[in-house]
Write an enzyme that holds these catalytic residues in place. Sequence first.
Site, PDB file in Angstrom:
ATOM      1  CD  GLU A 295       4.860   2.393  -6.384  1.00 28.42           C
ATOM      2  OE1 GLU A 295       6.069   2.129  -6.283  1.00 28.42           O
ATOM      3  OE2 GLU A 295       4.200   2.930  -5.486  1.00 28.42           O
TER       4      GLU A 295
ATOM      5  CB  CYS B 139       0.436   6.621  -8.455  1.00 26.21           C
ATOM      6  SG  CYS B 139       0.451   5.413  -7.125  1.00 26.21           S
TER       7      CYS B 139
ATOM      8  CE1 TYR C 190      -3.994  -2.004   0.223  1.00 30.91           C
ATOM      9  CE2 TYR C 190      -2.578  -3.404   1.557  1.00 30.91           C
ATOM     10  CZ  TYR C 190      -3.726  -3.224   0.807  1.00 30.91           C
ATOM     11  OH  TYR C 190      -4.587  -4.257   0.643  1.00 30.91           O
ATOM     12  CB  SER C 191       0.921   4.281  -2.149  1.00 29.97           C
ATOM     13  OG  SER C 191       1.004   3.568  -3.337  1.00 29.97           O
TER      14      SER C 191
ATOM     15  CE1 TYR D 173      -3.492   0.453  -6.592  1.00 29.89           C
ATOM     16  CE2 TYR D 173      -1.349   1.532  -6.686  1.00 29.89           C
ATOM     17  CZ  TYR D 173      -2.692   1.539  -6.310  1.00 29.89           C
ATOM     18  OH  TYR D 173      -3.209   2.639  -5.673  1.00 29.89           O
TER      19      TYR D 173
HETATM   20  P1  FAD Z   1      -6.980 -10.126  -2.791  1.00 27.78           P
HETATM   21  O1  FAD Z   1      -7.395 -11.067  -1.727  1.00 27.78           O
HETATM   22  O2  FAD Z   1      -5.538 -10.118  -3.163  1.00 27.78           O
HETATM   23  O3  FAD Z   1      -7.890 -10.301  -4.032  1.00 27.78           O
HETATM   24  C1  FAD Z   1      -7.571  -9.598  -5.256  1.00 27.78           C
HETATM   25  C2  FAD Z   1      -8.823  -9.456  -6.088  1.00 27.78           C
HETATM   26  O4  FAD Z   1      -9.356 -10.694  -6.439  1.00 27.78           O
HETATM   27  C3  FAD Z   1      -9.932  -8.716  -5.362  1.00 27.78           C
HETATM   28  O5  FAD Z   1     -10.503  -7.803  -6.266  1.00 27.78           O
HETATM   29  C4  FAD Z   1     -10.932  -9.764  -4.975  1.00 27.78           C
HETATM   30  O6  FAD Z   1     -12.242  -9.270  -4.991  1.00 27.78           O
HETATM   31  C5  FAD Z   1     -10.723 -10.782  -6.076  1.00 27.78           C
HETATM   32  N1  FAD Z   1     -10.934 -12.166  -5.627  1.00 27.78           N
HETATM   33  C6  FAD Z   1     -10.557 -12.693  -4.455  1.00 27.78           C
HETATM   34  N2  FAD Z   1     -10.884 -14.011  -4.397  1.00 27.78           N
HETATM   35  C7  FAD Z   1     -11.469 -14.304  -5.592  1.00 27.78           C
HETATM   36  C8  FAD Z   1     -12.007 -15.472  -6.172  1.00 27.78           C
HETATM   37  N3  FAD Z   1     -12.045 -16.638  -5.508  1.00 27.78           N
HETATM   38  N4  FAD Z   1     -12.498 -15.391  -7.424  1.00 27.78           N
HETATM   39  C9  FAD Z   1     -12.484 -14.246  -8.112  1.00 27.78           C
HETATM   40  N5  FAD Z   1     -11.992 -13.105  -7.612  1.00 27.78           N
HETATM   41  C10 FAD Z   1     -11.489 -13.122  -6.372  1.00 27.78           C
HETATM   42  N6  FAD Z   1      -4.339  -0.661  -3.029  1.00 27.78           N
HETATM   43  C11 FAD Z   1      -4.977   0.324  -2.374  1.00 27.78           C
HETATM   44  O7  FAD Z   1      -6.182   0.195  -2.065  1.00 27.78           O
HETATM   45  N7  FAD Z   1      -4.325   1.477  -2.016  1.00 27.78           N
HETATM   46  C12 FAD Z   1      -3.012   1.684  -2.300  1.00 27.78           C
HETATM   47  O8  FAD Z   1      -2.465   2.744  -1.979  1.00 27.78           O
HETATM   48  C13 FAD Z   1      -2.314   0.650  -2.995  1.00 27.78           C
HETATM   49  N8  FAD Z   1      -1.016   0.799  -3.293  1.00 27.78           N
HETATM   50  C14 FAD Z   1      -0.358  -0.183  -3.974  1.00 27.78           C
HETATM   51  C15 FAD Z   1       0.982   0.014  -4.271  1.00 27.78           C
HETATM   52  C16 FAD Z   1       1.659  -0.959  -4.966  1.00 27.78           C
HETATM   53  C17 FAD Z   1       3.129  -0.722  -5.313  1.00 27.78           C
HETATM   54  C18 FAD Z   1       1.004  -2.162  -5.353  1.00 27.78           C
HETATM   55  C19 FAD Z   1       1.736  -3.219  -6.113  1.00 27.78           C
HETATM   56  C20 FAD Z   1      -0.312  -2.352  -5.027  1.00 27.78           C
HETATM   57  C21 FAD Z   1      -1.026  -1.381  -4.329  1.00 27.78           C
HETATM   58  N9  FAD Z   1      -2.372  -1.545  -3.978  1.00 27.78           N
HETATM   59  C22 FAD Z   1      -3.030  -0.536  -3.331  1.00 27.78           C
HETATM   60  C23 FAD Z   1      -3.106  -2.808  -4.253  1.00 27.78           C
HETATM   61  C24 FAD Z   1      -3.010  -3.722  -2.997  1.00 27.78           C
HETATM   62  O9  FAD Z   1      -1.667  -4.157  -2.843  1.00 27.78           O
HETATM   63  C25 FAD Z   1      -3.881  -4.979  -3.095  1.00 27.78           C
HETATM   64  O10 FAD Z   1      -3.593  -5.645  -4.302  1.00 27.78           O
HETATM   65  C26 FAD Z   1      -5.371  -4.696  -3.028  1.00 27.78           C
HETATM   66  O11 FAD Z   1      -5.720  -4.047  -1.806  1.00 27.78           O
HETATM   67  C27 FAD Z   1      -6.166  -6.022  -3.093  1.00 27.78           C
HETATM   68  O12 FAD Z   1      -5.711  -6.843  -2.065  1.00 27.78           O
HETATM   69  P2  FAD Z   1      -6.720  -7.750  -1.231  1.00 27.78           P
HETATM   70  O13 FAD Z   1      -5.902  -8.616  -0.322  1.00 27.78           O
HETATM   71  O14 FAD Z   1      -7.783  -6.951  -0.608  1.00 27.78           O
HETATM   72  O15 FAD Z   1      -7.389  -8.622  -2.367  1.00 27.78           O
END
Ligand code: FAD
Length: 379
Positions: free
Chosen positions: A377, A337, A157-158, A379
Amino acid sequence: MAQAVLSQVGLSSFQLCSSPVHAPSSSQNNLTCKVSFCESSTLHHSFLGERAALRALPAARTACLRRLDIQSRVATNPVNLEAATEPPINLYRPKEPYIARIVSVERIVGPKAPGETCHIVIDHGGNVPYWEGQSYGVIAPGENPKKPGQPNAVRLYSIASTRYGDSFDGKTASLCVRRAVYVDPETGKEDPAKKGVCSNFLCDAKPGDEVQISGPSGKVLLLPEDPKATHIMVATGTGIAPYRAYLRRMFMEDVPNYKFTGLSWLFLGVANTESLLYHDEFTEYLKRFPDNFRYDIALSREQKSRSGGKMYVQNKIEEYGSEIFELLDKGAHIYFCGLKGMMPGIQDSLKAIAEERGLKWEDKLAELKKNKQWHVEVY
Ligand code: FAD
Ligand code: A2P
């Protein structure tokens, strides 16, 4: 003071209605003014007509002052956070994370925003310092659904605050997190079994909860030191996070060795008026630093592009293409971003502008990368 708040409302109204192709109906026109105010530490967004905005002024005024007391710059501590010559990197690894605590979780979008975005303040006690533009890793508690028996994988998360944090004492970091939900395309209903692990953990967290963090990481979006530089910042949704940090350092904080006199130009793409993020802070900077800050908004579900499609942030870039190229020619930094999906559209827009100017975009891009002016950056 009432006048100052009014002009802020007028300015945001102008910004939102200024699209050359989008002619809002009178009722839409009345609804594009936004006043945000705090009530017992919770931020509520109200979308009011101008008369209603006037009636709400006293509440808006006192609350905005409480929340955004940036009439004078805010002192920051401790001074040694400016001492290092290199940014801190990976002080904590995902396998041995730092156990921090949640200070607050606040929904920062209105009820009609599609999706939920929260501003989350984390207390790291000064033990996980970072620089503006870096990210934290967060490891949600529980078992990795894809690897039973193992902890959840880290998510990045940024960081949305400066190195001093929102309490200006170097002890907290703030994140801007969008709750990831899965909507079944056939039924249109959310499937709770498929909701994102980490974003839901963060958005559901309560003050005092433990949160495992790793990092800080990332060098791509570090803010260049030159206080006279020009910065063109392009964000979709939560991609705003690093820019909120930059802008607080430039316009809100009193940092002895960083007196910003350059230009910052923010392009923000969100779904609708109710999805705007940190809009109060940005409009306040516009009011106080009109020569050093520009702010343009693309509302994909409320405005139309020239071609009649959704108004995306790349359409705004196209609109101001010549000016942007002139600034890049003079050494401006450009940052992207947020959603990965914006990059092809951005590249198309910049390519079109380059061609209009008789340039080959591939060559210009190579030059920007070589000069370290191009920062991405997504994602
Ligand atoms: P996950 O559990 O990883 O799921 C990912 C997606 O898949 C979700 O949309 C979920 O609904 C879907 N999903 C889950 N299970 C299933 C399934 N069985 N079938 C179908 N779909 C499914 N995010 C921010 O909100 N703010 C930030 O500032 C931010 N900064 C970032 C900076 C960087 C450098 C990077 C790489 C990423 C950043 N992200 C940011 C994204 C963050 O890292 C996560 O990827 C995001 O919050 C989703 O993670 P999660 O664990 O909630 O979802
Ligand atoms: P939309 O969802 O209407 O297609 P938010 O987090 O508030 O939804 O902001 C993300 C913004 O990015 C939305 O306005 C979203 O529009 C927009 N968006 C989605 N896909 C793209 C893309 N390919 N290029 C630029 N903007 C995009």
